[in-house]
Design an enzyme around this catalytic site. Structure first.
Site, PDB file in Angstrom:
ATOM      1  N   PRO A 258      53.700  56.786  23.171  1.00  0.00           N
ATOM      2  CA  PRO A 258      54.077  57.290  24.560  1.00  0.00           C
ATOM      3  C   PRO A 258      53.231  58.812  24.817  1.00  0.00           C
ATOM      4  O   PRO A 258      52.492  59.128  24.424  1.00  0.00           O
ATOM      5  CB  PRO A 258      54.966  58.629  24.331  1.00  0.00           C
ATOM      6  CG  PRO A 258      54.749  58.658  23.224  1.00  0.00           C
ATOM      7  CD  PRO A 258      54.539  56.816  21.841  1.00  0.00           C
ATOM      8  N   CYS A 266      42.655  48.888  37.165  1.00  0.00           N
ATOM      9  CA  CYS A 266      43.458  47.654  36.972  1.00  0.00           C
ATOM     10  C   CYS A 266      44.820  47.942  36.913  1.00  0.00           C
ATOM     11  O   CYS A 266      45.455  46.678  37.491  1.00  0.00           O
ATOM     12  CB  CYS A 266      42.347  47.001  35.363  1.00  0.00           C
ATOM     13  SG  CYS A 266      40.790  46.280  35.737  1.00  0.00           S
TER      14      CYS A 266
HETATM   15  N1  LIG Z   1      36.740  47.359  34.527  1.00  0.00           N
HETATM   16  C1  LIG Z   1      36.902  46.501  33.665  1.00  0.00           C
HETATM   17  O1  LIG Z   1      37.167  47.085  32.724  1.00  0.00           O
HETATM   18  C2  LIG Z   1      37.589  45.034  34.527  1.00  0.00           C
HETATM   19  C3  LIG Z   1      38.300  44.019  33.563  1.00  0.00           C
HETATM   20  C4  LIG Z   1      38.385  43.283  33.709  1.00  0.00           C
HETATM   21  C5  LIG Z   1      38.530  42.332  34.534  1.00  0.00           C
HETATM   22  N2  LIG Z   1      38.126  43.200  35.696  1.00  0.00           N
HETATM   23  C6  LIG Z   1      37.909  42.499  37.630  1.00  0.00           C
HETATM   24  O2  LIG Z   1      37.402  42.495  37.127  1.00  0.00           O
HETATM   25  C7  LIG Z   1      36.375  42.639  39.592  1.00  0.00           C
HETATM   26  C8  LIG Z   1      35.560  43.496  39.174  1.00  0.00           C
HETATM   27  O3  LIG Z   1      35.873  45.033  38.641  1.00  0.00           O
HETATM   28  P1  LIG Z   1      35.076  45.983  37.986  1.00  0.00           P
HETATM   29  O4  LIG Z   1      35.639  46.978  37.332  1.00  0.00           O
HETATM   30  O5  LIG Z   1      33.740  45.708  37.597  1.00  0.00           O
HETATM   31  O6  LIG Z   1      34.918  46.377  40.030  1.00  0.00           O
HETATM   32  P2  LIG Z   1      33.433  47.794  40.587  1.00  0.00           P
HETATM   33  O7  LIG Z   1      34.050  48.595  41.676  1.00  0.00           O
HETATM   34  O8  LIG Z   1      33.427  48.729  39.756  1.00  0.00           O
HETATM   35  O9  LIG Z   1      32.509  46.229  41.018  1.00  0.00           O
HETATM   36  C9  LIG Z   1      32.018  45.445  41.858  1.00  0.00           C
HETATM   37  C10 LIG Z   1      30.908  45.161  41.958  1.00  0.00           C
HETATM   38  O10 LIG Z   1      30.797  44.655  43.356  1.00  0.00           O
HETATM   39  C11 LIG Z   1      29.409  45.206  44.045  1.00  0.00           C
HETATM   40  N3  LIG Z   1      29.974  44.524  45.707  1.00  0.00           N
HETATM   41  C12 LIG Z   1      30.561  44.269  46.375  1.00  0.00           C
HETATM   42  N4  LIG Z   1      30.624  43.237  47.707  1.00  0.00           N
HETATM   43  C13 LIG Z   1      29.385  42.523  47.521  1.00  0.00           C
HETATM   44  C14 LIG Z   1      28.782  41.331  47.629  1.00  0.00           C
HETATM   45  N5  LIG Z   1      29.316  41.264  49.024  1.00  0.00           N
HETATM   46  N6  LIG Z   1      28.219  41.077  47.378  1.00  0.00           N
HETATM   47  C15 LIG Z   1      27.240  41.072  45.870  1.00  0.00           C
HETATM   48  N7  LIG Z   1      28.426  42.229  45.082  1.00  0.00           N
HETATM   49  C16 LIG Z   1      29.241  42.964  45.581  1.00  0.00           C
HETATM   50  C17 LIG Z   1      29.880  46.377  44.121  1.00  0.00           C
HETATM   51  O11 LIG Z   1      28.850  47.102  44.810  1.00  0.00           O
HETATM   52  C18 LIG Z   1      29.730  47.169  42.986  1.00  0.00           C
HETATM   53  O12 LIG Z   1      29.101  47.576  41.989  1.00  0.00           O
HETATM   54  C19 LIG Z   1      38.294  43.305  39.413  1.00  0.00           C
HETATM   55  O13 LIG Z   1      38.518  42.130  40.023  1.00  0.00           O
HETATM   56  C20 LIG Z   1      38.744  43.976  38.575  1.00  0.00           C
HETATM   57  O14 LIG Z   1      40.284  43.904  38.114  1.00  0.00           O
HETATM   58  C21 LIG Z   1      37.983  44.487  35.831  1.00  0.00           C
END
Ligand SMILES: NC(=O)c1ccc[n+]([C@@H]2O[C@H](COP(=O)([O-])OP(=O)(O)OC[C@H]3O[C@@H](n4cnc5c(N)ncnc54)[C@H](O)[C@@H]3O)[C@@H](O)[C@H]2O)c1
Length: 439
Positions: A258, A266
């Protein structure tokens, strides 16, 4: 065949997957539209905090297996398997997820695809997105059906991202052909040999597994926090209640702590996007409970502010408040939808003089909230404080010496927002100790 991999998007997910897949022996080329991020990564300077990752990044830059680029043309020419690691944030003013980064990545990559390849989506998406992207890919790729899509949702946890990527607890794969399955079995061969279970399914099921998992975890956290609300009303102790529940192995103790509730990039946006998508599909009733899960979670933040105000004597005017923690959870520098920062900002808006300290998320917090004050250490941030709030359970906060901290503050009052401290020890040192859900 040793496939060559690309990662499109090098944020928390993409940077981790890039370095870890290179560590497994693949040649990896990673792409981002953020040129500054790419030059830092290419120089071995990890833009995020993730334990153990920078070492792996540097090792694989040095051995030449890992490179970075901003060129889609170069990525298309290089890769046999292209992983999509784009962000899918909540749309401003709506519950739905913004999938435009994925769309634009496909639009940028596909026109250069003139060799056979597999595109593998890893982002968390509304169900139906994979099919939509597959259709777009088929329209835009010169190689036609030689460029195919698979969906492979990611379950890594920030703070444990290296371990979770190298040794996942399961692999979920949505495919439209045997060819895609065969390629992915080779890509994940070392994990499959180590006994990692793999579920092969269709696109919509693979997409749904991820959001269902997050909905379940969020529900578990909000369940115990709802019990905390009842405990507060009944003068019971939710920490002992949670402990007692945890011995039932049908329930288990994980995600049953809690406290101030969940945040981050996320869980909050994923449950909201899940509700929005279910609504579009006419299945909104199935997920109305997630509205309550979200509401319970947000109420914890409001309750935290109320409890702090109570300890401050009914008003924050003229009151110095120390906030320990800015990251949404320990071992991360991620401040997206951070409960700790949310509370800090609310108290500051109500007239409190707030000083924040976080061991690694400090700079991210300062950039996002320059209006707050920041201390160079927990002790410095606590100088002259009337109330101390522990909002992110970093180990160094759990290890704080109540006597030493007591010498820094003006009055020994603490709210343990994560139920992380030993209340007896703190009370014995003369602290007025309060926690969410406990007498
Ligand atoms: N962070 C986590 O722990 C985690 C875990 C599981 C799933 N996810 C999922 O993974 C995905 C990414 O999450 P994240 O935390 O890495 O996001 P983030 O925002 O850290 O990274 C996204 C990256 O994509 C780049 N980007 C944006 N437009 C682009 C394009 N057109 N071409 C190339 N690169 C581009 C951005 O500059 C950024 O570096 C999300 O859908 C999230 O829900 C994240």
């Amino acid at each position: 065949m040793a496939y060559r991999l690309t990662m499109v998007g090098t944020g928390y997910l993409g940077a981790t997957t890039s370095a870890c897949m290179a560590e497994l022996g693949f040649e990896v080329l990673s792409l981002d539209v953020d040129a500054e991020k790419i030059s830092r990564l290419q120089a071995g300077d990890l833009p995020i905090y993730e334990p153990g990752l920078e070492e792996i990044l540097r090792r694989n830059l040095a051995n030449g297996r890992l490179r970075f680029t901003t060129s889609y043309e170069e990525a298309a020419a290089f890769g046999d398997v292209h992983f999509l690691c784009l962000g899918t944030p909540q749309k401003p003013g709506e519950y739905a997820a913004d999938v435009s980064y994925l769309e634009s990545a496909i639009e940028s990559l596909a026109p250069y695809l003139n060799r056979e390849c597999l595109i593998v989506g890893k982002s968390t998406v509304p169900v139906g997105t994979a099919q939509h992207l597959a259709d777009k890919l088929a329209r835009l790729a010169p190689i036609g059906s030689g460029a195919e899509l698979a969906w492979n949702p990611e379950f890594l946890r920030e703070g444990f991202a290296v371990k979770d990527t190298l040794h996942p607890d399961r692999i979920v794969l949505g495919v439209a052909s045997d060819r895609a399955e065969k390629i992915m079995r080779e890509v994940y061969a070392s994990m499959l040999e180590a006994g990692t279970p793999m579920v092969i399914t269709d696109y919509p099921t693979a997409e749904l597994v991820k959001v269902a998992a997050n909905a379940f975890l969020a529900t578990k956290i909000s369940f115990i926090n709802a019990m905390a609300e009842v405990c507060e009303a009944a003068h019971a102790d939710v920490k002992q209640l949670s402990l007692a529940l945890s011995f039932d192995d049908r329930i288990g103790g994980k995600f049953l702590n809690p406290g101030l509730g969940f945040g981050g990039g996320c869980l909050p946006k994923d449950i909201r996007a899940f509700m929005a998508r279910a609504g579009e599909l006419g299945a909104d009733q199935a997920l109305t409970f997630l509205r309550e899960v979200d509401a319970i979670n947000m109420r914890r933040r409001a309750r935290m502010v109320d409890l702090a105000r109570e300890l401050a004597g009914g008003s924050f005017q003229g009151c110095t408040v120390t906030v320990l923690g800015a990251a949404f959870k320990p071992n991360s520098d991620d401040i997206r939808d951070s409960p700790a920062l949310d509370v800090a900002v609310k108290i500051s808006q109500q007239g409190g003089q707030v000083t924040v300290y976080d061991p690694v998320a400090q700079e991210n917090a300062r950039r996002a909230h320059p209006e707050l004050s920041y201390g160079a250490s927990a002790l410095e941030a606590a100088q002259g404080a009337h109330v101390v709030l522990l909002l992110t359970e970093w180990q160094e906060f759990i290890d704080l010496d109540p006597e030493q901290l007591g010498a820094a503050v003006a009055t020994r009052k603490i709210v343990d927002g994560r139920n992380a401290l030993d209340s007896e020890t703190w009370r014995a040192a003369g602290w007025h100790y309060r926690a969410l859900g406990r007498p």
